[in-house]
Scaffold this motif. Structure first.
Motif, PDB file in Angstrom:
ATOM      1  N   ARG A 122       0.834  -1.199   0.000  1.00  0.00           N
ATOM      2  CA  ARG A 122       0.000   0.000   0.000  1.00  0.00           C
ATOM      3  C   ARG A 122       0.872   1.254   0.000  1.00  0.00           C
ATOM      4  N   SER A 124       0.597   5.553   0.607  1.00  0.00           N
ATOM      5  CA  SER A 124      -0.218   6.688   1.053  1.00  0.00           C
ATOM      6  C   SER A 124       0.558   7.978   0.804  1.00  0.00           C
ATOM      7  N   ASN A 132      -7.136   9.892   3.303  1.00  0.00           N
ATOM      8  CA  ASN A 132      -6.870   8.459   3.297  1.00  0.00           C
ATOM      9  C   ASN A 132      -7.638   7.735   2.201  1.00  0.00           C
ATOM     10  N   ASP A 135      -5.544   6.773  -1.045  1.00  0.00           N
ATOM     11  CA  ASP A 135      -4.370   5.930  -0.979  1.00  0.00           C
ATOM     12  C   ASP A 135      -4.329   5.016  -2.209  1.00  0.00           C
ATOM     13  N   SER A 152      -7.959   4.094  -4.514  1.00  0.00           N
ATOM     14  CA  SER A 152      -8.900   3.475  -3.586  1.00  0.00           C
ATOM     15  C   SER A 152     -10.223   3.105  -4.248  1.00  0.00           C
TER      16      SER A 152
END
Length: 206
Positions: A122, A124, A132, A135, A152
């Motif tokens: 992942r 970010s 968030n 991401d 996302s």
């Protein structure tokens, strides 16, 4: 390939295109300038360079530069007690400003070996402009040069692949392409690619 043409630049709007961009990655042998890779456009002009630890003299540290050698990102793997207790290994990308100071731009979480099958890679973005919900994640398998970076919402923002005509001639994965969606920051994409190269024993390792 879906994208978001209004996406805010992560490194610089200079590296965001209004149309799809296909760039070619050529890995440098370890004995040539200490390893790493170069990224070229359709006219074979060098757009980005990535230098590995053979050049920098430090393991788990990479530099992404423009084609003319101007540094854009310093990439490091964080260590210490926090990482030791975590299920992830964490990488950080830092941008350089005009005064030479650095600012954290993005983080990549690499699952440790025992968690690799259950935990995806992942990414970010470490900026206030991003939440968030924006991401990113790696889908597919980078060592096979068959993977993508998705947001996302599941939209592909960059696709890694091997040209079929090249695959017939070369058994190695030293030459491959990255297709970047309109509006996506190409420097950010290749910062992520640099880390994937290192994680999977690429040319950036010593």
């Amino acid at each position: 390939m879906a994208g978001n043409a209004n996406m805010k630049p992560i490194i610089s709007k200079m590296f965001c295109s209004s149309s799809k961009v296909v760039l070619v990655v050529r890995r440098r042998p370890h004995m040539v300038s200490g390893g790493g890779f170069v990224v070229t456009d359709c006219s074979q002009k060098v757009v980005f360079r990535v230098d590995g630890c053979g050049v920098l003299g430090k393991k788990e540290e990479l530099i992404l530069s423009e084609g003319d050698g101007e540094p854009l990102l310093l990439i490091r793997r964080k260590g210490g007690l926090v990482e030791a207790l975590s299920i992830n290994k964490q990488w950080k990308g830092y941008s350089f400003n005009y005064e030479g100071s650095r600012k954290s731009v993005f983080s990549l979480k690499e699952p440790k070996a025992c968690f690799a099958k259950k935990q995806p890679i992942r990414i970010s973005v470490d900026q206030r402009e991003y939440s968030n919900s924006e991401d990113f994640e790696i889908k597919g398998h980078f060592p096979d040069r068959e993977c993508s970076i998705v947001n996302s919402r599941g939209d592909i923002i960059a696709q890694v692949g091997v040209m079929k005509e090249v695959e017939k001639l070369m058994a190695s994965k030293d030459l491959y392409y990255v297709a970047v969606t309109p509006g996506i920051d190409q420097a950010f994409v290749f910062g992520v690619i640099a880390i994937l190269d290192y994680i999977f024993d690429g040319s950036t390792r010593c």
